[in-house]
Write a protein that holds these residues in place. Structure first.
Motif, PDB file in Angstrom:
ATOM      1  N   GLN A  33       0.824  -1.204   0.000  1.00 43.91           N
ATOM      2  CA  GLN A  33       0.000   0.000   0.000  1.00 43.91           C
ATOM      3  C   GLN A  33       0.861   1.257   0.000  1.00 43.91           C
ATOM      4  O   GLN A  33       0.542   2.236  -0.687  1.00 43.91           O
ATOM      5  CB  GLN A  33      -0.941  -0.029   1.204  1.00 43.91           C
ATOM      6  CG  GLN A  33      -1.991  -1.134   1.107  1.00 43.91           C
ATOM      7  CD  GLN A  33      -2.729  -1.379   2.408  1.00 43.91           C
ATOM      8  OE1 GLN A  33      -2.319  -0.919   3.472  1.00 43.91           O
ATOM      9  NE2 GLN A  33      -3.833  -2.114   2.331  1.00 43.91           N
ATOM     10  N   GLN A 176     -10.572  -3.639   3.960  1.00 44.03           N
ATOM     11  CA  GLN A 176      -9.783  -2.549   3.388  1.00 44.03           C
ATOM     12  C   GLN A 176      -9.039  -1.838   4.504  1.00 44.03           C
ATOM     13  O   GLN A 176      -9.352  -2.028   5.686  1.00 44.03           O
ATOM     14  CB  GLN A 176     -10.687  -1.551   2.649  1.00 44.03           C
ATOM     15  CG  GLN A 176     -11.719  -0.882   3.536  1.00 44.03           C
ATOM     16  CD  GLN A 176     -12.627   0.045   2.750  1.00 44.03           C
ATOM     17  OE1 GLN A 176     -12.680  -0.011   1.527  1.00 44.03           O
ATOM     18  NE2 GLN A 176     -13.346   0.909   3.440  1.00 44.03           N
ATOM     19  N   ALA A 182      -4.948   4.586   5.771  1.00 39.71           N
ATOM     20  CA  ALA A 182      -4.778   4.959   4.365  1.00 39.71           C
ATOM     21  C   ALA A 182      -4.293   6.398   4.231  1.00 39.71           C
ATOM     22  O   ALA A 182      -3.410   6.704   3.421  1.00 39.71           O
ATOM     23  CB  ALA A 182      -6.089   4.767   3.615  1.00 39.71           C
ATOM     24  N   THR A 185      -0.641   6.550   5.378  1.00 39.00           N
ATOM     25  CA  THR A 185       0.219   5.932   4.368  1.00 39.00           C
ATOM     26  C   THR A 185       0.462   6.883   3.210  1.00 39.00           C
ATOM     27  O   THR A 185       1.595   7.040   2.732  1.00 39.00           O
ATOM     28  CB  THR A 185      -0.415   4.624   3.872  1.00 39.00           C
ATOM     29  OG1 THR A 185      -0.531   3.704   4.966  1.00 39.00           O
ATOM     30  CG2 THR A 185       0.409   3.988   2.766  1.00 39.00           C
TER      31      THR A 185
END
Length: 211
Positions: A33, A176, A182, A185
């Motif tokens: 990711q 997810q 997210a 990241t």
């Protein structure tokens, strides 16, 4: 006459899971990711699952016959960005990650023509997964070691996920990435690429002795 565009930045992720070959790994997933975000910014990316290599114990750049570290070190030296991705075991980074740091220690004595340790000018990111608290401690240990070796740490240069204590869900079992993970990241990747480009255009000054 216009000058040629510089080559793309490059990154290598060292996956420090204890799982070999292609076994599903949360450390591999979160690194993917992070690399995905770097690729979206034009960075060329590669990854290596370190447990599949023979990284012999020691603090030399080459420990002799059967040592796969020199080939891996060449990849690290050619990259602008190093990603260290590790699981949390008994509150610490994996033994594989610790082995990588021990082998990188030799690079303190490998200097460029300006007298700088060879890793000065490279950027480091950290990714940590686990089912217990401990990510901040692991990131602190990683960044202290990597910075000593010469790597620069970008603002908010880590991403991590910790599951609830006393339960068995792994990061790779989530549908997810949680929004907070997210977002973190993406920020880490963006800041790392920015810092790597800054350092490429404006390297640290040559090292010199005291006046």
């Amino acid at each position: 006459m216009t000058s040629a565009a510089p080559p793309p930045l490059s990154a290598i992720a060292l996956i420090c899971t204890l799982k070999g070959r292609d076994a599903p790994s949360s450390s591999d997933l979160i690194a993917d990711q992070l690399l995905g975000q770097l690729r979206s910014g034009g960075v060329e990316c590669d990854k290596v699952r370190c447990v599949d290599l023979s990284l012999l114990p020691g603090v030399e750049a080459d420990m002799g016959e059967g040592d796969d570290w020199p080939a891996l070190l060449a990849k690290i030296k050619s990259a602008n960005i190093l990603v260290m991705s590790t699981p949390t075991w008994v509150g610490h980074m994996s033994s594989v990650a610790q082995r990588v740091l021990e082998r990188l220690d030799a690079e303190l004595s490998d200097q460029d023509q300006a007298g700088r340790p060879r890793m000065v000018g490279k950027v480091a990111l950290a990714a940590v997964v686990g089912n217990e608290d401990g990510a901040h401690k692991i990131v602190a240990d990683l960044f202290q070691a990597l910075n000593d070796i010469g790597f620069s740490i970008p603002a908010q240069g880590c991403t991590y996920w910790n599951g609830e204590a006393m339960q068995g869900v792994d990061y790779l079992e989530l549908d997810q990435a949680p929004e907070a993970v997210a977002t973190t990241t993406a920020a880490a990747a963006r800041n790392a690429a920015h810092l790597a480009e800054v350092l490429r255009q404006s390297p640290y000054p040559p090292y010199a002795g005291p006046d």
